[in-house]
Design a protein around this motif. Structure first.
Motif, mmCIF file in Angstrom:
data_model
loop_
_atom_site.group_PDB
_atom_site.id
_atom_site.type_symbol
_atom_site.label_atom_id
_atom_site.label_comp_id
_atom_site.label_asym_id
_atom_site.label_seq_id
_atom_site.Cartn_x
_atom_site.Cartn_y
_atom_site.Cartn_z
ATOM 1 N N UNK A 293 0.820 -1.206 0.000
ATOM 2 C CA UNK A 293 0.000 0.000 0.000
ATOM 3 C C UNK A 293 0.856 1.258 0.000
ATOM 4 N N UNK A 294 1.933 1.219 0.786
ATOM 5 C CA UNK A 294 2.845 2.373 0.837
ATOM 6 C C UNK A 294 3.455 2.628 -0.537
ATOM 7 N N UNK A 299 3.863 5.662 -5.711
ATOM 8 C CA UNK A 299 3.822 5.693 -7.165
ATOM 9 C C UNK A 299 2.799 6.720 -7.661
ATOM 10 N N UNK A 300 1.669 6.854 -6.974
ATOM 11 C CA UNK A 300 0.676 7.859 -7.337
ATOM 12 C C UNK A 300 1.255 9.258 -7.252
ATOM 13 N N UNK A 301 2.053 9.495 -6.234
ATOM 14 C CA UNK A 301 2.673 10.819 -6.062
ATOM 15 C C UNK A 301 3.610 11.130 -7.220
ATOM 16 N N UNK A 302 4.312 10.099 -7.717
ATOM 17 C CA UNK A 302 5.202 10.334 -8.848
ATOM 18 C C UNK A 302 4.407 10.846 -10.045
ATOM 19 N N UNK A 303 3.274 10.250 -10.275
ATOM 20 C CA UNK A 303 2.460 10.618 -11.428
ATOM 21 C C UNK A 303 1.812 11.992 -11.240
ATOM 22 N N UNK A 359 8.830 -0.829 -10.056
ATOM 23 C CA UNK A 359 8.071 0.418 -10.212
ATOM 24 C C UNK A 359 8.965 1.517 -10.784
ATOM 25 N N UNK A 360 10.187 1.592 -10.282
ATOM 26 C CA UNK A 360 11.128 2.614 -10.760
ATOM 27 C C UNK A 360 11.457 2.376 -12.240
#
Length: 396
Positions: A293-294, A299-303, A359-360
């Motif tokens: 979840x973290x 990942x949402x913040x990156x977008x 993810x990165x």
């Protein structure tokens, strides 16, 4: 008129008369009178009279069945036997009531002393019965009141502790602390008010300690019969491995030594193993779920912040804090559990880092393909932040 002279009688020898005078037959108290003695807690005298009545029952039972007189004696003996049983029931109610009251009353000594006298007298009668007869035609010997005294102490201990229904899921630490306080308080009261009244051979304080230990074990068994929350598992394991030995038995032993070797484990080893396994499974699930979840939130913040030039990632700090809760709690219980939780956490962290790497890589692939548009400044700042968050994982 002729008058016959009076015949002179020799003087009466009162000493001889008294010598041949029959002794008065002692009258045994009635059942009602004995019962009144019990209610007034004249316990030793009451027990003595009950024993006399019981002896009469034995003699009646031994009467010749061919003798018609003996038949009526036998009938009377059976009625007396019922009376004896009734009286013993009432006597024991008062005996054990005194035992319960003596725990909290500094003035219960005299009554408790009578209880001890009754127990000793009954034990002696049991022994004599075993040696002389080996069976009791007129009564249910042996009565084993000393053993029943121990059971009365156990019942008193069990009724004194907080009941299972008072436990609320998630608050086991509070429930266990109430048990701790009550055990320490009651055993201290027993030492002050009751133990000194008993003869040494009773090992009274050992009996009290074992009774409370058994009552605690009963509570813990009832609690572990159902599934526990993670926080409650930690609380229970800490209590089993540390708090009970240190803050309960250790506190009590300071003023009143006793034999710990006679105390059985509070819970079977199989139950403790199951609790520890539940703990590991919970940690494993927690690491997998929470860290996933973290990572998704990160990942949402990156977008959402591609256009922001300056960017810092708190991912490492968040993940380490989540892992540290279980690591510290388990290590405080014992090294073995701490080591197992640490290994479990490391496995979960390895899975997280693999997911983080993927993810990165996907983020970079998207940026290089132009999927997210022209956001070079945001791309650079995030790449730097991703690289900077790696060392804390390595040294945590």
């Amino acid at each position: 008129m002729f008058v016959r002279p009076l015949k002179m009688f020799s003087p009466i020898n009162t000493a001889v008369l008294m010598k041949h005078r029959p002794e008065p037959v002692p009258v045994s108290p009635s059942v009602l009178e004995i019962l009144q003695l019990v209610k007034k807690r004249d316990l030793f005298l009451a027990d003595t009279h009950i024993l006399e009545l019981e002896q009469e029952c034995t003699q009646s039972a031994a009467a010749d069945p061919e003798d018609s007189t003996s038949l009526s004696v036998k009938d009377g003996g059976r009625r007396k036997a019922k009376d004896v049983e009734l009286l013993y029931e009432e006597l024991q109610k008062e005996l054990w009531a005194v035992v319960r009251e003596s725990l909290r009353s500094p003035t219960a000594g005299p009554n408790l002393g009578l209880v001890v006298q009754v127990l000793e007298q009954e034990e002696e009668v049991d022994k004599n019965w075993a040696v002389s007869e080996g069976a009791a035609p007129g009564g249910p010997r042996p009565r084993r009141l000393k053993q029943r005294w121990r059971e009365a102490v156990e019942e008193a201990a069990d009724s004194s502790l907080p009941q299972r229904a008072e436990f609320t899921a998630g608050d086991l630490d509070k429930y266990l602390d109430r048990i701790r306080a009550r055990v320490v308080e009651d055993l201290g009261a027993a030492k002050r008010n009751a133990v000194s009244i008993y003869p040494e051979e009773f090992q009274a304080f050992q009996v009290y300690v074992e009774s409370y230990h058994q009552a605690v074990a009963s509570r813990l068994k009832a609690i572990t019969d159902s599934q526990l929350e993670m926080t409650d598992i930690y609380s229970l394991l800490d209590w089993l491995h540390n708090i009970y030995s240190r803050d309960v038995l250790g506190t009590v032993c300071i003023t009143s030594p006793f034999s710990r070797s006679q105390l059985s484990p509070l819970l079977p080893s199989e139950t403790v193993d199951r609790l520890e396994l539940d703990c590991l499974n919970s940690v494993r699930a927690k690491v997998t779920t929470e860290l996933s979840q973290v990572l998704e939130e990160e990942e949402k913040k990156w977008m959402e912040t591609l256009h922001i030039e300056e960017y810092q990632i708190t991912l490492a700090k968040t993940v380490i804090q989540r892992l540290q809760v279980d690591l510290e709690r388990s290590a405080s219980i014992n090294r073995r559990l701490g080591s197992r939780v640490a290994q479990c956490s490391l496995n979960g962290l390895a899975d997280f880092l693999y997911s983080f790497q993927r993810k990165v890589e996907m983020f970079h692939e998207g940026m290089q393909s132009g999927m997210f548009g022209d956001n070079d400044d945001g791309y650079v700042s995030k790449t730097i932040a991703m690289v900077n968050c790696c060392p804390p994982f390595r040294y945590s």
